[in-house]
Every structure is written in structure tokens, then in C-alpha cells.
Design a protein around this motif. Sequence first.
Motif, PDB file in Angstrom:
ATOM      1  N   PHE A  94       3.731   2.662   7.195  1.00 21.50           N
ATOM      2  CA  PHE A  94       3.275   3.629   6.182  1.00 21.50           C
ATOM      3  C   PHE A  94       2.237   2.987   5.258  1.00 21.50           C
ATOM      4  CE2 PHE A  94       3.857   7.511   3.886  1.00 21.50           C
ATOM      5  CZ  PHE A  94       3.702   7.199   2.552  1.00 21.50           C
ATOM      6  N   ILE A  95       2.484   1.736   4.851  1.00 20.16           N
ATOM      7  CA  ILE A  95       1.573   1.011   3.947  1.00 20.16           C
ATOM      8  C   ILE A  95       0.272   0.651   4.671  1.00 20.16           C
ATOM      9  CG2 ILE A  95       1.281  -1.085   2.589  1.00 20.16           C
ATOM     10  CD1 ILE A  95       4.269  -0.999   2.010  1.00 20.16           C
ATOM     11  N   LYS A  97      -1.261   2.269   6.791  1.00 13.91           N
ATOM     12  CA  LYS A  97      -2.124   3.446   6.879  1.00 13.91           C
ATOM     13  C   LYS A  97      -2.808   3.757   5.555  1.00 13.91           C
ATOM     14  CE  LYS A  97       0.591   5.584  10.587  1.00 13.91           C
ATOM     15  NZ  LYS A  97       1.433   6.727  10.993  1.00 13.91           N
ATOM     16  N   GLY A  98      -2.589   2.886   4.567  1.00 15.73           N
ATOM     17  CA  GLY A  98      -3.266   3.080   3.281  1.00 15.73           C
ATOM     18  C   GLY A  98      -2.465   3.873   2.278  1.00 15.73           C
ATOM     19  N   ASN A  99      -1.198   4.106   2.561  1.00 14.69           N
ATOM     20  CA  ASN A  99      -0.369   4.885   1.631  1.00 14.69           C
ATOM     21  C   ASN A  99       0.240   3.997   0.567  1.00 14.69           C
ATOM     22  OD1 ASN A  99      -0.599   7.457   3.044  1.00 14.69           O
ATOM     23  ND2 ASN A  99       0.599   6.477   4.660  1.00 14.69           N
ATOM     24  N   GLU A 100       0.629   4.625  -0.518  1.00 10.90           N
ATOM     25  CA  GLU A 100       1.317   3.937  -1.612  1.00 10.90           C
ATOM     26  C   GLU A 100       2.791   3.748  -1.245  1.00 10.90           C
ATOM     27  OE1 GLU A 100      -1.649   2.966  -4.069  1.00 10.90           O
ATOM     28  OE2 GLU A 100       0.440   2.634  -4.566  1.00 10.90           O
ATOM     29  N   ALA A 103       5.327   6.368  -2.329  1.00  9.57           N
ATOM     30  CA  ALA A 103       5.363   7.697  -1.712  1.00  9.57           C
ATOM     31  C   ALA A 103       6.156   7.703  -0.406  1.00  9.57           C
ATOM     32  CB  ALA A 103       3.941   8.183  -1.461  1.00  9.57           C
ATOM     33  N   PHE A 104       6.687   6.559  -0.025  1.00  9.52           N
ATOM     34  CA  PHE A 104       7.386   6.457   1.267  1.00  9.52           C
ATOM     35  C   PHE A 104       8.737   7.174   1.238  1.00  9.52           C
ATOM     36  CE2 PHE A 104       8.726   4.813   5.208  1.00  9.52           C
ATOM     37  CZ  PHE A 104      10.053   4.408   5.065  1.00  9.52           C
ATOM     38  N   ALA A 364       1.704   8.477  -8.605  1.00 11.26           N
ATOM     39  CA  ALA A 364       1.109   9.131  -7.445  1.00 11.26           C
ATOM     40  C   ALA A 364       0.232  10.308  -7.875  1.00 11.26           C
ATOM     41  CB  ALA A 364       2.207   9.605  -6.491  1.00 11.26           C
ATOM     42  N   LYS A 368      -3.820  10.600  -7.337  1.00  4.52           N
ATOM     43  CA  LYS A 368      -4.351  11.763  -6.627  1.00  4.52           C
ATOM     44  C   LYS A 368      -5.433  12.453  -7.469  1.00  4.52           C
ATOM     45  CE  LYS A 368      -2.970  16.148  -4.527  1.00  4.52           C
ATOM     46  NZ  LYS A 368      -3.989  16.917  -5.222  1.00  4.52           N
ATOM     47  N   LYS A 371      -8.485  10.343  -7.560  1.00  4.28           N
ATOM     48  CA  LYS A 371      -9.159  10.401  -6.275  1.00  4.28           C
ATOM     49  C   LYS A 371     -10.017  11.663  -6.178  1.00  4.28           C
ATOM     50  CE  LYS A 371      -8.269  10.223  -1.294  1.00  4.28           C
ATOM     51  NZ  LYS A 371      -7.220  10.146  -0.242  1.00  4.28           N
TER      52      LYS A 371
END
Length: 610
Positions: A94-95, A97-100, A103-104, A364, A368, A371
Motif C-alpha cells: 500500500f505504501i 503505491k504512494g499511499n499514506e 489511510a491503510f 489525510a 487531499k 493536493k
Amino acid sequence: MESCEKSAPLELESDGKTLESTEQTVVESLEQAEAQAKEPAKAEYAGKSKEELVAALAALIEKPVDEIRDEVNAIKNQFYALRKAEQEVELAEFIEKGNEPAAFAAKPDAEEDKLKDLLNEYKEKKAAQLAAIEAERIANLERKRAILAELSEIAKDVDNVNKFYTKFQQLQQTFKEVGNVPAADDKALWKEYQTVTEQFYDSLKINKQLRDLDFKKNLTAKENLCKEAEALADESDVIVAFKKLQELHDKWREIGPVVKELREDLWKRFKEASSAVNKRHQAFFENRKEKEKENEVAKTAICEEAEAIILAELTTYAKWNDATKQIIDMQERWKTLGFASKKVNNELFARFRKTCDEFFAAKAEFFKRMKDESAENLAKKHRLCERAEALKDSTDWKKTADELTAIQKEWKTIGPVPKKSGDAVWKRFIAACDYFFENKNKNTTNVHQEEHANLKAKKAIVEKIKTIDESLSKDEIKNLLKTLVADYQQIGHVPYKEKDKIYEEYRAALNEAYEKFDIKETRARFESFANSVESMSSDKNKLFKERDRLVRIYEAKKNELKTYENNLGFFNVSSKAGGSVLKEMERRIAKAKEDLISLEKKIDLIDEKL
């Protein structure tokens, strides 16, 4: 064989409490300790898959629950070890892929749901078994009370005690064979039994030889129990020692009386041995209770520390990142703490978890929102690039220069863009601006020849700065440098491709001279910079580029200062070497702060010109 003498009451002093008055409390504490203990996974389940573990549990719970507790715990521990490993892999992917990380959320697991259903079934069976055991104990209590009633009737009939001796012994045996009774009734029931037994034997007239043999047998048995109780003082495991002591007390109750002359001394010996074990056991739980209190205070402090973070004040990436480090540090500290008291441990965990969840949810949302804003800013800058590119080939020098200057000012008002796109869009924008202004400069009459003459003059001044006569006094050198700086600033533009190079040579030579002759020229340098800005005031493009260069230096200097300040806490100032390093670090911090102030003034000066 029972005796006709009375036994001393089974009362054992332990820190102001009798043995019997503390038995129930201590047993409950023992059960609590055993419930909290973790059973290690058995080797037979190591290496099995989740499906195999669930299948094994499904087969296992068909057996009696009192025979499978350890295996159930082993399966559960092994299953959740596998589940944890899966979730760690999911989180890593998950990380990547660039996710925080915040948020997992782990994927649902069907086998885990099956396991939980089976564990609930096991708990229901266990509860049913406990209810059956309690019902059986109540039934045993009624049976024992009925036997005591018969024993009491025989003991009261003093004239016929010899006649009912055999029946009395049979009733005693039956009483002992009846199973456990509820803990709340056990002490009173046993006291009543001992009272009736002593009453019977005290009034019983039997053969002296038979009675002495019974006393001797009881004496040997109770002396052995005393030795076993005394040996428990060397048992390293306090819980095991206490549990064994309860078994010895159960055996003591079953053994009849000894001769009256030895009765008190023998009981005193057994009581002292029991007191030693009970004191250790009590101290063990008191120490654990104190540790739980310390953990409660520490966990409460962490909760309050997390709750003190005001989310509304976290308005920048830097502030959110700093706060995130604080939260992660709190979570690491939380992991090092043991259990708090049972009644508040879960509440504290839920409180801390709630604060962390709210923090990461807000983070998060902020990222967002930023972004989205960055994407909008990027679109705005691309539109400005298109406008600049549409103007770059214009030959209406004055009008187009004014329009591009206005576009550059508008560029400054746009907020940040995604880091990966920032350099590209800036290069696109500045390329269009540079293209126009270079063409404008090339088409200015007689500029080329004059710029080359200016370049030659500036190189001559740089050479003079490099070759200052060291025999001059410090004041003479300072005056000479001031004159050379003024002369340099009076010289006009140089060829565009050479301007950065000659300026760097000039600044390097000047800095080297200041350092070599130990001249503090902060103000002089600023005045020199002000003259440079003044000379660039007619060229907005140069001013923009110089401002961007200073902003980059400013950010780098801020990071450098932060690194120094963070490292400051790692030095040992108790040693001479540590003190020397600390002074050097403090000097660097002071210098970095001075540089930041100077850079801020320079940026402000350019903004005034823009």
C-alpha cells in the motif's frame, strides 16, 4: 482414624488477615493472573496455514472444553501471527503505491471470520461448562449439609457414640468424597465439619491403643505437610508456590487430629510456613498493582499529550509532518508500557486510539485538500506559460516587456504546485520570458560593444580585489575594498551569457578578501547587493531570477539551521571535547540565523523593486 481431641481453629495471621479470610481473594487473584498469562504456540501448529488452523480448531472444539484450552490458545496465537504477517505485506504494498500509511485498511479475511465464529462457539461451551460446574457445586453443598446433619446427630448422642463409630467414619468418608462446593460456603462448611468431628472424637471412648495409632498416623502426615510447606519458601515462582500451598491446606483438612499436647505447636509450624508463602504472594500482587498504577499514569499522560495537539493550527505540510512525528513517538512510547489496571486499560487504549484516528483522518483530509489546490495552481501556471509563450516572439519591446512583467507578478501570487511538476513548469515559463528579453537585449543599438567593455572593466576590478597589497593597514584595505565595490557597481551591463559568471567571480573574490583580512562587512555587502539590485531594476526578468535564487538559498539555510538545532541535543557537554563541539555548533547556529536575516532583507529589497 479420627481422634477424640479438638483441633485448633485453622486461623493464619498474614498482614492483619486470617488465612481463611484471604483464601477466596487470593484464589481470585491467582485466577486473574492465569487468565492474563499468554500460552506459547505449540510446535505442532507451527508451519500450518490459516485454513489448516481453522480446520484443526473446528475438530478440536468437539472435545471437552477443559481438555483443549492450551491447544485453542496455541491455534489462535499461530493464526494471528500469520494474519499479522499478511497485513504487514499489504501495508508495505500500500505504501509502495504512494499511499499514506494512515489511510491503510486491511482486507477482510474470510478465514478470520470463521476463526472468530469457532472461538465464540468455544466460549459458549466453556460458559456452559462453568455453569454446570457451579450447579454441581451447589448440589454438593446440599449433600454435605445433609451429611453434617447426620454427623451432628451422632455426635450429640454421647451415650451411643461407640455404637455409631463405624457409621460416623463412613459418613466422614462420604463427606470427603463429595466434590467441591461454592467458594463462599467452603470455609464455614469445613469449620462446621471440624467442629462436629472434634465433638464426636472428644466424647468417644475407644480403645487407647487404637486412638494412639490414629494420632501417630495423623502426626506423621501433618509433619510431612509442614515440611512441604516450608520447602515452598525456595520456590521461585510465587504463583506456583501459592497454588501448591492451597493443595497442602486441602490435605491438612482431610487429616484427623493429633495428640492434644502437640496440636498447637504443629499448627503453629504449619501456619508460619504458610505465612511466608502468603506474604510473598501478597507482595507480588501489590507490586503488580503498583506497576499497573504507574502504567495508568503514563498512558493517561500520553493521551493528554496527544489531545493537546490542536488540529486547527496545523496549516502547513511542515507542521503536519512535525505533529506526525510526535504522534508516532507517542505510539512507540505506548508500546513500551505494560498493562494498566483491568478496569481502565481498555478505556485508555480506546481514548488514545480515538485521538490518533482523528489526527490521521484530519491529516489525510488536509493533504487531499492541498493536493487539489496544488493541481489548480499548476493549471494556473500552465495558463501563464501559454500567455508568455504567445508573447515571446513579439518585437513590440516596451509593450510586451510590460505585459511579461505583469505576468511575472501574477506568477508570484499563485500558491505551491506539486513538487514533481514545479521545476518543469518554472523552466517552461522562464524559458519563454528569457527568450523574449534576450531578443530584446540583442536588438538594442550599440549595447553589444558596450557590454564587452563593461565585462573587461569588471574583470579588472576583480583582479585588483584578488591582488590587494597585504602590507596595507586594515583601515586602508577596508577603504580600498569600499572604493573597488563602488567602482564595480558603477559599471553597466555585461553580455548576458557572462553576467552570472563574472558576478560569481566578483562575489567570491570579495568574500575571500573579507575572510583573509578579517573584515566584518555585513552592511557593506548589503549596500553592494542593493547597488546590484538597483542596476537590475530596469530588467524585471533578472530581478525575478535573482529572487528565486535567494529563496532557494533561504530554504536550504532554514533546513541547515534545523539540522544544527536537532543535533545540538546529542552532544555530551560534560567532556572537554564535547564542550568544544557544542561551542562550534552554537557558533554555526548563530551564523545561520544571521544569514537568514540577511537573506530576508535582500528578498524584501527585490520585492520593493518588483
